[in-house]
Write an enzyme that holds these catalytic residues in place. Structure first.
Site, PDB file in Angstrom:
ATOM      1  CE  LYS A  84      -1.384   1.859   3.656  1.00 36.07           C
ATOM      2  NZ  LYS A  84      -1.155   3.020   4.560  1.00 36.07           N
ATOM      3  CB  CYS A 133     -18.612   4.611   4.505  1.00 36.46           C
ATOM      4  SG  CYS A 133     -19.026   2.853   4.444  1.00 36.46           S
ATOM      5  CB  CYS A 162     -24.620   6.989   2.367  1.00 38.16           C
ATOM      6  SG  CYS A 162     -23.669   6.290   1.002  1.00 38.16           S
ATOM      7  CB  CYS A 193     -25.022   0.577  -0.324  1.00 36.65           C
ATOM      8  SG  CYS A 193     -23.694  -0.156   0.659  1.00 36.65           S
TER       9      CYS A 193
END
Length: 417
Positions: A316, A386, A396, A402
């Site tokens: 990462k 979130c 959201c 979702c």
């Protein structure tokens, strides 16, 4: 007494004769007696009025200048009865400015006119048909409204089915932009667009205190790349605010590879505290500085493989460092936020447990043009809406599409604890 006095005065007033114009003339001399009577038909020009006698001395009886009385007592009465109307000038008086319309393009617009006839005023009005009642006007209005009347049912039908049309367009939008993408969720692009909208409307800590904001903008390019790498090494499992403050303390001591090499390990640990695992990270920084000064001339590697080989640097960090320091996109930087959101949105064919597994799954189908964007979007979205615990699904835009909406907010049963 008062009643009698008033009555006496009234009686005296009744007995008093009114002093007429004839009486006034009689008191001034002998009473005028006409010696000849001239008819109006024969001598219309010699007809006189009572008003003509005012200020004129009485004529001697028998003289040719005798003044005669008109059968009609006053000139005003004769004018009102229609006589000498032709000799009277007709005076046209327009309406006052307060009543006249502001714009007049034709003479027919003068609907009201005042005519002065002697002392009398005649108002002349023009009768105009209401254009609304006119058959021609009605036909014109019908023609103008006919297209609107025909479209009215279509408008109501469109409003009623607006949501259905929007859903159909949403399902087709990703096919037109990325026709070859086989994503785990068919509405993945709608998720992405909604996250973009929410990120633009609300800032997150990563926007102002992320790793790309920690380097000294006044330093040279090589030093800035090194500081980017240090910030990424400190950011692991640490909030952006804590990393940003630690970087500021290091920059006050002149954050360069040489300065870190000369700095005692205890001093470095004090500057890093309270960063998570600050002791281990201080040790990794010391080891990394030695490698950079020995192999890369105090610079950082320009490829993810050699970056990952450095102590304390994972995949990462390597991919994000390549994008921030070298402006090269070599992979998706998947941290805890990207890992969590990818699983919640169904962007992974099967749930993953490690960020590296998520990165491999995302890179198999997510378009390459979005690799550099997804990390910054998801990190800020995960920090504001979130969140790991109690996500704000009500705020959201993806709550209706979702697969994990409201799942985290449902209370767990005792058997699940």
């Amino acid at each position: 007494m008062k009643t009698r006095s008033a009555q006496f005065i009234l009686n005296m007033a009744k007995n008093v004769k009114k002093l007429t114009l004839a009486n006034k003339l009689a008191k001034r001399g002998d009473v005028i007696k006409p010696t000849e009577i001239i008819s109006r038909q024969n001598r219309a020009d010699n007809v006189r009025d009572i008003e003509d006698l005012v200020g004129v001395s009485p004529a001697e009886p028998g003289s040719s200048n005798s003044i005669f009385f008109s059968p009609i007592q006053t000139r005003k009465q004769r004018h009102l009865n229609g006589e000498l109307l032709k000799k009277t000038n007709i005076k046209m008086e327009p309406l006052s400015p307060t009543r006249v319309p502001t714009k007049k393009t034709r003479k027919e617009d003068q609907l009201v006119t005042k005519i002065q006839v002697g002392s009398a005023t005649v108002v002349k009005c023009k009768l105009v048909h209401d254009p609304v009642d006119s058959p021609i006007r009605i036909d014109k209005i019908k023609k103008e409204l006919e297209p609107q009347i025909k479209q009215e049912p279509f408008i109501h039908e469109s409003l009623a089915g607006l949501n259905n049309i929007k859903k159909e367009l949403d399902q087709q939008v990703e096919a037109s932009l990325y026709p070859e993408v086989e994503s785990p969720h068919h509405l993945w692009y709608n998720h992405l667009e909604n996250i973009r909208i929410m990120r633009n409307s609300k800032s997150a800590p990563v926007d102002t205190m992320g790793c790309h904001r920690c380097a000294d903008s006044k330093a040279d390019a090589k030093t800035q790349r090194f500081q980017n790498l240090v910030a990424l090494m400190l950011s692991s499992q640490t909030k952006d605010q804590t990393t940003y403050e630690a970087m500021n303390r290091l920059k006050e001591q002149t954050l360069t590879p040489l300065k870190l090499k000369e700095m005692p390990i205890t001093d470095l640990e004090n500057l890093l505290h309270p960063v998570s695992f600050y002791k281990n990270k201080a040790k990794y920084l010391k080891q990394t500085v030695d490698i950079l000064m020995e192999k890369y001339d105090s610079d950082i590697p320009d490829n993810p493989k050699e970056l990952i080989a450095l102590p304390g640097v994972g995949p990462k960090m390597a991919h994000i460092c390549m994008a921030v320091a070298w402006n090269k996109v070599t992979g998706i930087g998947v941290d805890v936020h990207v890992h969590r959101l990818s699983n919640r949105l169904g962007w992974i064919p099967k749930p993953t447990k490690e960020p590296e597994q998520t990165r491999i799954a995302l890179e198999k189908w997510l378009p390459y043009s979005l690799w550099s964007e997804v990390n910054h979007l998801f990190v800020g979205f995960g920090q504001t809406i979130c969140t790991p615990v109690k996500p704000k699904c009500g705020e959201c835009l993806n709550k209706d599409i979702c697969p994990s909406a409201y799942a985290e907010s449902k209370p767990k049963r005792k058997s699940d604890r």
